[in-house]
Design a protein around this motif. Structure first.
Motif, PDB file in Angstrom:
ATOM      1  N   PHE A  85       0.831  -1.094   0.381  1.00 27.36           N
ATOM      2  CA  PHE A  85       0.124  -0.292   0.511  1.00 27.36           C
ATOM      3  C   PHE A  85       1.300   1.104  -0.110  1.00 27.36           C
ATOM      4  O   PHE A  85       1.921   1.465   0.123  1.00 27.36           O
ATOM      5  CB  PHE A  85      -0.817  -0.190   1.189  1.00 27.36           C
ATOM      6  CG  PHE A  85      -1.921  -1.351   1.231  1.00 27.36           C
ATOM      7  CD1 PHE A  85      -3.070  -1.091   0.556  1.00 27.36           C
ATOM      8  CD2 PHE A  85      -2.127  -2.096   1.341  1.00 27.36           C
ATOM      9  CE1 PHE A  85      -3.985  -2.009   0.384  1.00 27.36           C
ATOM     10  CE2 PHE A  85      -2.483  -2.773   2.280  1.00 27.36           C
ATOM     11  CZ  PHE A  85      -3.732  -3.050   0.945  1.00 27.36           C
ATOM     12  N   ASP A 107      -5.024  -7.232 -12.950  1.00 31.93           N
ATOM     13  CA  ASP A 107      -6.225  -7.451 -12.447  1.00 31.93           C
ATOM     14  C   ASP A 107      -5.588  -7.532 -11.888  1.00 31.93           C
ATOM     15  O   ASP A 107      -6.772  -8.203 -10.299  1.00 31.93           O
ATOM     16  CB  ASP A 107      -6.924  -8.816 -13.091  1.00 31.93           C
ATOM     17  CG  ASP A 107      -7.537  -8.066 -14.745  1.00 31.93           C
ATOM     18  OD1 ASP A 107      -7.470  -6.514 -14.437  1.00 31.93           O
ATOM     19  OD2 ASP A 107      -7.814  -8.460 -15.115  1.00 31.93           O
ATOM     20  N   ARG A 120      -4.244  -6.403  -9.255  1.00 31.42           N
ATOM     21  CA  ARG A 120      -5.218  -4.827  -8.205  1.00 31.42           C
ATOM     22  C   ARG A 120      -5.732  -5.268  -7.652  1.00 31.42           C
ATOM     23  O   ARG A 120      -6.234  -6.540  -7.121  1.00 31.42           O
ATOM     24  CB  ARG A 120      -5.572  -4.066  -9.191  1.00 31.42           C
ATOM     25  CG  ARG A 120      -6.228  -3.149  -8.630  1.00 31.42           C
ATOM     26  CD  ARG A 120      -7.037  -2.441  -9.838  1.00 31.42           C
ATOM     27  NE  ARG A 120      -7.970  -1.195  -9.137  1.00 31.42           N
ATOM     28  CZ  ARG A 120      -9.109  -0.798  -8.808  1.00 31.42           C
ATOM     29  NH1 ARG A 120     -10.068  -2.065  -9.371  1.00 31.42           N
ATOM     30  NH2 ARG A 120      -9.693  -0.140  -8.380  1.00 31.42           N
ATOM     31  N   TYR A 121      -5.464  -4.088  -5.520  1.00 33.16           N
ATOM     32  CA  TYR A 121      -5.948  -5.298  -4.775  1.00 33.16           C
ATOM     33  C   TYR A 121      -6.607  -4.423  -3.850  1.00 33.16           C
ATOM     34  O   TYR A 121      -5.644  -3.141  -3.602  1.00 33.16           O
ATOM     35  CB  TYR A 121      -4.835  -5.626  -3.654  1.00 33.16           C
ATOM     36  CG  TYR A 121      -5.255  -6.305  -2.103  1.00 33.16           C
ATOM     37  CD1 TYR A 121      -6.068  -7.703  -2.385  1.00 33.16           C
ATOM     38  CD2 TYR A 121      -5.811  -5.411  -1.034  1.00 33.16           C
ATOM     39  CE1 TYR A 121      -6.097  -8.207  -1.129  1.00 33.16           C
ATOM     40  CE2 TYR A 121      -6.593  -5.849  -0.463  1.00 33.16           C
ATOM     41  CZ  TYR A 121      -6.252  -7.575  -0.032  1.00 33.16           C
ATOM     42  OH  TYR A 121      -6.985  -7.690   1.515  1.00 33.16           O
ATOM     43  N   ILE A 122      -8.495  -4.797  -2.991  1.00 28.74           N
ATOM     44  CA  ILE A 122      -8.764  -3.300  -2.924  1.00 28.74           C
ATOM     45  C   ILE A 122      -9.155  -4.556  -1.541  1.00 28.74           C
ATOM     46  O   ILE A 122      -9.462  -5.260  -1.802  1.00 28.74           O
ATOM     47  CB  ILE A 122      -9.800  -2.650  -2.987  1.00 28.74           C
ATOM     48  CG1 ILE A 122      -9.983  -2.816  -4.760  1.00 28.74           C
ATOM     49  CG2 ILE A 122     -11.091  -2.183  -2.491  1.00 28.74           C
ATOM     50  CD1 ILE A 122      -8.842  -1.728  -5.254  1.00 28.74           C
ATOM     51  N   SER A 123      -8.859  -3.889  -0.549  1.00 22.70           N
ATOM     52  CA  SER A 123      -8.943  -4.131   1.048  1.00 22.70           C
ATOM     53  C   SER A 123     -10.852  -4.240   1.296  1.00 22.70           C
ATOM     54  O   SER A 123     -10.954  -3.551   0.605  1.00 22.70           O
ATOM     55  CB  SER A 123      -7.846  -3.049   1.903  1.00 22.70           C
ATOM     56  OG  SER A 123      -8.493  -2.129   2.033  1.00 22.70           O
ATOM     57  N   GLY A 150     -11.451  -0.352   1.601  1.00 21.99           N
ATOM     58  CA  GLY A 150     -11.497   0.217   0.463  1.00 21.99           C
ATOM     59  C   GLY A 150     -10.378   0.578   0.133  1.00 21.99           C
ATOM     60  O   GLY A 150      -9.898   1.246  -0.818  1.00 21.99           O
ATOM     61  N   LYS A 151      -9.197   0.478   0.558  1.00 22.86           N
ATOM     62  CA  LYS A 151      -7.764   1.040  -0.279  1.00 22.86           C
ATOM     63  C   LYS A 151      -6.959  -0.180  -0.642  1.00 22.86           C
ATOM     64  O   LYS A 151      -7.170  -1.334  -1.484  1.00 22.86           O
ATOM     65  CB  LYS A 151      -6.712   1.203   1.770  1.00 22.86           C
ATOM     66  CG  LYS A 151      -7.436   2.224   2.593  1.00 22.86           C
ATOM     67  CD  LYS A 151      -5.546   1.551   3.618  1.00 22.86           C
ATOM     68  CE  LYS A 151      -6.172   3.402   4.434  1.00 22.86           C
ATOM     69  NZ  LYS A 151      -4.806   2.748   5.602  1.00 22.86           N
ATOM     70  N   GLU A 152      -6.664   0.749  -1.625  1.00 22.11           N
ATOM     71  CA  GLU A 152      -6.015   0.384  -2.764  1.00 22.11           C
ATOM     72  C   GLU A 152      -4.242  -0.097  -2.683  1.00 22.11           C
ATOM     73  O   GLU A 152      -3.999   0.564  -2.136  1.00 22.11           O
ATOM     74  CB  GLU A 152      -6.435   0.596  -4.166  1.00 22.11           C
ATOM     75  CG  GLU A 152      -5.518   0.131  -5.460  1.00 22.11           C
ATOM     76  CD  GLU A 152      -5.994   0.938  -7.023  1.00 22.11           C
ATOM     77  OE1 GLU A 152      -6.150   0.523  -8.167  1.00 22.11           O
ATOM     78  OE2 GLU A 152      -6.828   1.863  -7.091  1.00 22.11           O
ATOM     79  N   GLY A 153      -4.708  -1.517  -2.755  1.00 26.08           N
ATOM     80  CA  GLY A 153      -3.081  -1.761  -3.082  1.00 26.08           C
ATOM     81  C   GLY A 153      -2.476  -2.878  -4.210  1.00 26.08           C
ATOM     82  O   GLY A 153      -3.346  -2.653  -5.042  1.00 26.08           O
ATOM     83  N   ARG A 154      -1.080  -3.290  -4.054  1.00 26.72           N
ATOM     84  CA  ARG A 154      -0.786  -3.915  -5.370  1.00 26.72           C
ATOM     85  C   ARG A 154      -0.095  -4.867  -4.740  1.00 26.72           C
ATOM     86  O   ARG A 154       0.234  -5.217  -3.783  1.00 26.72           O
ATOM     87  CB  ARG A 154       0.919  -3.363  -6.021  1.00 26.72           C
ATOM     88  CG  ARG A 154       0.799  -3.994  -7.656  1.00 26.72           C
ATOM     89  CD  ARG A 154       1.916  -2.591  -8.048  1.00 26.72           C
ATOM     90  NE  ARG A 154       2.039  -3.015  -9.543  1.00 26.72           N
ATOM     91  CZ  ARG A 154       3.617  -4.356  -9.225  1.00 26.72           C
ATOM     92  NH1 ARG A 154       4.558  -5.148  -8.125  1.00 26.72           N
ATOM     93  NH2 ARG A 154       3.412  -4.574 -10.552  1.00 26.72           N
ATOM     94  N   ARG A 155      -0.587  -6.438  -5.160  1.00 27.42           N
ATOM     95  CA  ARG A 155       0.404  -7.010  -4.890  1.00 27.42           C
ATOM     96  C   ARG A 155       2.156  -7.477  -4.563  1.00 27.42           C
ATOM     97  O   ARG A 155       2.448  -7.413  -5.690  1.00 27.42           O
ATOM     98  CB  ARG A 155      -0.894  -8.624  -5.572  1.00 27.42           C
ATOM     99  CG  ARG A 155      -2.323  -8.945  -4.902  1.00 27.42           C
ATOM    100  CD  ARG A 155      -2.443  -9.869  -5.222  1.00 27.42           C
ATOM    101  NE  ARG A 155      -4.055 -10.071  -5.596  1.00 27.42           N
ATOM    102  CZ  ARG A 155      -4.869 -10.445  -3.818  1.00 27.42           C
ATOM    103  NH1 ARG A 155      -3.807 -10.574  -2.886  1.00 27.42           N
ATOM    104  NH2 ARG A 155      -6.365 -10.920  -4.122  1.00 27.42           N
TER     105      ARG A 155
END
Length: 798
Positions: A429, A466, A469-472, A475-480
């Motif tokens: 994140f 796809d 891209r990660y959404i916790s 609602g936070k966006e992160g990167r695997r």
């Protein structure tokens, strides 16, 4: 031979499978025995004779323990993540999961065809999500405890494989798989803090029943050193750096310093006159692997143009860089004492740097022995031991250094820039990295367009946008994380999954762990000494600290099997044309003959050349056993006759010998004892079941299919593989006579063969009949006799 081994082997393998003969019980009142073989990587090339040599010892022990009243866990699975399947996928476009699954089916079929008594209900594969879910779970435990972290470090980068390799995966500067050149480059990697466990990993070796060479290998790899961390200032700069030394007593002999080319101060302190030479040397070093740098014999280096200030004398000392100093070992810098260190002496001689003597001893320099301190100010006249104490006290009092323990062991480089491995359960994140919630495990390995890593080192998973891209949940966006774990991840705890392989709520239950662990016998190759065997111990200790296991060592006893060499005495390889196929041997001689011959070839831990005539001899031995029960026409010929006294004794002695030899894994001598018994049965024309039934039972761990068939023909109850081990009568295994040495006045003069129960009078009479003894006595009778039956006969004459 009247019995068809192909039909017999298929028949009994089916019966074992249908009856679940080798299934371990989880709730047993029996004592447990956990026998484990290092599981194979399921490659398309199939199992080779080396696998058979590895799995046969553990199977013999498992079968033996099972019929001696133990609840035996003897499982098998597959170390299924790794480079070969990925490389094949890159070449063919076939998904690694498909080739791995096909290889596993082939392996399972081969293993079953050789009668290994595995509990197939516990079969595992590290590439299955049901398994690596828990590998990810354990990684999160490491992460939560601060034992998993990311750091930019110099790594072993293989351009051909396009991935990072751990030190134990690099051999002579080349990748273990493929033999490709490996270079050192800085890269951000996941690391595991195995160094936090260095002292425990070292100390706990003492409580393990392992080969001493393996324990010593781990001790050397961990490399504990006690000494001092000393601070040196850089002349004309506001900077300083530290060195670690185990010989602070030789500080007055320091004439130059050496930094690793990657040391962060190098470019900063290099003089303008030396900057270009320094830059070129740093670049040249980056092309070398760590192994090459440690193994190099020719010393190279470049003067930085900068000087350090000696912390005690204030002298200015040249600072050099050289590739034999590594940034991730110690502090990345050393103090050089060329008068008393061969490596430093060679460097100083080559570059014409001053050499000082500070220890008395030796005719020439370098002198590396112990000696009295000279030319060393307040240390003069002290022994090495006293000088070290004095210098440590001085450094601490003056705040110039501190006492310290260091280890050669480095943190475990744990990420790979490839596809076929466990995804990390980590998301990056904006404010840092976070582990995914446990209820989101497993993080499934997704599909990718292609499997080849980028030249830049970016992993294939990065191309699946796809998935990346990660959404916790908040609602936070992160990167695997797009790197994957190394193959050693799944194998560092697999022994724990076998004890409870179908548990979907935990990696294993506390009850199963408490009952089954630790592994009682682990069989595998010594090449895993500083890799898998060390990593498994580390993970077990972490799990112990987490309260998930009740033991902090995974393997109580370790045995290494020797290598099976080709008939030419060389290591088997396709290029040499000396490879022996297990399947070919099974067709011509049968599984029992191969198992028995592997056991008969020599001690388990020794390398042994394959001898075609040897396996012919073993097959003839098994045929002879068969013909004691049935004749060449297949008719039953065993009798119920009573045994002669001599045969009865030999049967019981053979039972004892085979029992003792299996316990000590002396399989070759156990088979020799059975061969002697068979020869005597033929010689005396004895075919009595009283001799044949126990013979078949003690042969069963080695040749289980034949044993089952003969047991059935003799009317044995149930499976021979589960029938209680025969007991020997201690009275029948004791020798009736003994060879005793005879002394005259305490000096050995001859030997006599005498009954154990012989009286003193009988022993003296036997001694007087021996010419070498009677000639010494010269017709005299002994004045005194010291006699202990079966042990001592000493005739005293005045």
């Amino acid at each position: 031979m009247s019995l068809n081994f192909t039909e017999i082997e298929a028949k009994w393998q089916k019966k074992w499978d249908e009856s679940k003969a080798f299934k371990a019980e989880d709730n047993s009142q029996k004592p447990k025995y956990y026998a484990l073989d290092m599981f194979p990587y399921p490659s398309g090339s199939g199992l080779h004779i080396g696998h058979m040599a590895s799995y046969t010892p553990g199977d013999i022990i498992s079968r033996y323990k099972r019929v001696n009243g133990f609840n035996v866990l003897h499982p098998m699975g597959y170390d299924a993540f790794g480079l070969p399947a990925e490389q094949y996928a890159i070449q063919t476009g076939i998904h690694p999961a498909l080739t791995t699954r096909k290889a596993i089916e082939s392996f399972r079929k081969t293993l079953q065809s050789f009668g290994f008594s595995f509990d197939w209900s516990r079969e595992i594969s590290t590439c299955e999500p049901e398994y690596y879910k828990w590998t990810q779970f354990i990684f999160l435990k490491l992460y939560e405890r601060g034992l998993a972290y990311q750091k930019e470090v110099p790594v072993n980068w293989c351009p051909a494989l396009k991935t990072v390799l751990a030190n134990d995966e690099v051999i002579d500067g080349k990748s273990e798989r493929g033999g490709h050149p490996v270079i050192r480059v800085p890269m951000k990697q996941w690391m595991l803090k195995i160094t936090d466990y260095a002292e425990r990993l070292l100390n706990d070796l003492d409580k393990l029943d392992w080969p001493e060479r393996t324990k010593e290998g781990q001790r050397n790899w961990i490399g504990k050193s006690e000494g001092a961390r000393v601070t040196f200032k850089v002349d004309g700069h506001g900077d300083s750096f530290e060195v670690f030394t185990t010989r602070p007593d030789t500080l007055f002999g320091v004439t130059f310093m050496v930094m690793a080319p990657e040391h962060p101060l190098v470019k900063k302190i290099a003089s303008s006159a030396q900057a270009k030479a320094v830059e070129e040397y740093i670049f040249a070093t980056s092309k070398k692997s760590e192994v090459d740098r440690k193994a190099t014999t020719e010393k190279t280096g470049v003067f930085t143009g900068a000087h350090a200030v000696h912390p005690i004398t204030g002298e200015k000392i040249q600072i050099w860089i050289a590739d034999y100093v590594l940034m991730d070992y110690g502090t990345g810098a050393i103090m050089a004492v060329p008068g008393h260190d061969a490596r430093d002496f060679e460097f100083a001689t080559k570059f014409q740097i001053q050499i000082k003597r500070v220890l008395e001893g030796g005719d020439t320099l370098p002198f590396e022995g112990e000696g009295t301190l000279i030319n060393s100010d307040f240390l003069n006249g002290l022994s090495q031991k006293d000088a070290i104490k004095q210098m440590l006290s001085h450094l601490e009092a003056k705040k110039l250094g501190v006492r310290e323990v260091q280890y050669k062991l480095r943190d475990w480089l744990f990420s790979r820039q490839r596809y076929w491995g466990e995804p990390f359960p980590i998301v990056q994140f904006a404010d840092g990295s976070r582990g995914v919630p446990v209820n989101e495990l497993p993080v499934i390995l997704p599909e990718v367009a292609d499997y080849e890593p980028a030249d830049t080192g970016e992993a294939p998973l990065a191309r699946n946008t796809d998935w990346v891209r990660y959404i916790s949940a908040d609602g936070k966006e992160g990167r695997r994380e797009t790197d994957t774990m190394p193959g050693a991840a799944g194998s560092s705890w697999y022994f724990l999954r076998y004890i409870d392989p179908h548990n979907s709520e935990a990696p294993f239950s506390p009850e199963a762990e408490k009952y089954w662990m630790p592994v009682d016998l682990y069989v595998g190759g010594p090449e895993h000494t500083v890799g898998h065997l060390l990593y498994s111990r580390f993970w077990m200790k972490v799990l112990f600290d987490c309260g998930l296991v009740t033991h902090d060592e995974p393997f109580k006893k370790l045995a290494h099997q020797g290598m099976i060499l080709g008939p030419d005495g060389e290591k088997m390889s396709k290029s040499r044309g000396n490879v022996i196929s297990p399947e070919d041997i099974a067709k011509t001689h049968g599984a029992d003959a191969m198992r028995t011959f592997i056991s008969f070839m020599g001690p388990v831990d020794k390398d042994k050349p394959w001898a075609p005539t040897g396996i012919d001899g073993v097959k003839r031995f098994l045929d002879r056993v068969s013909r004691l029960v049935v004749n060449d026409e297949g008719q039953y010929v065993a009798t119920k006759d009573a045994l002669t006294e001599d045969i009865q004794k030999l049967v019981h002695k053979t039972i004892k010998k085979v029992t003792d030899d299996i316990e000590s894994m002396g399989f070759n001598t156990a088979i020799s004892a059975m061969m002697i018994l068979v020869n005597e049965l033929y010689k005396t024309e004895c075919r009595s079941e009283l001799a044949l039934k126990p013979l078949v039972q003690i042969l069963a761990p080695f040749a289980p299919h034949l044993a089952e068939e003969l047991w059935e023909k003799m009317g044995g109850e149930g499976l021979c593989s589960l029938a209680p081990w025969p007991k020997y009568d201690s009275n029948l295994v004791a020798d009736d006579t003994v060879t005793m040495g005879v002394q005259v006045n305490g000096k050995m003069r001859g030997t006599i063969e005498i009954a154990l129960t012989a009286s003193e009078q009988e022993a003296v009479a036997a001694a007087l009949a021996v010419s070498t003894i009677s000639s010494v006595l010269a017709g005299k009778n002994p004045d005194k006799v010291i006699y202990k039956a079966g042990r001592i006969l000493n005739l005293i004459v005045k």
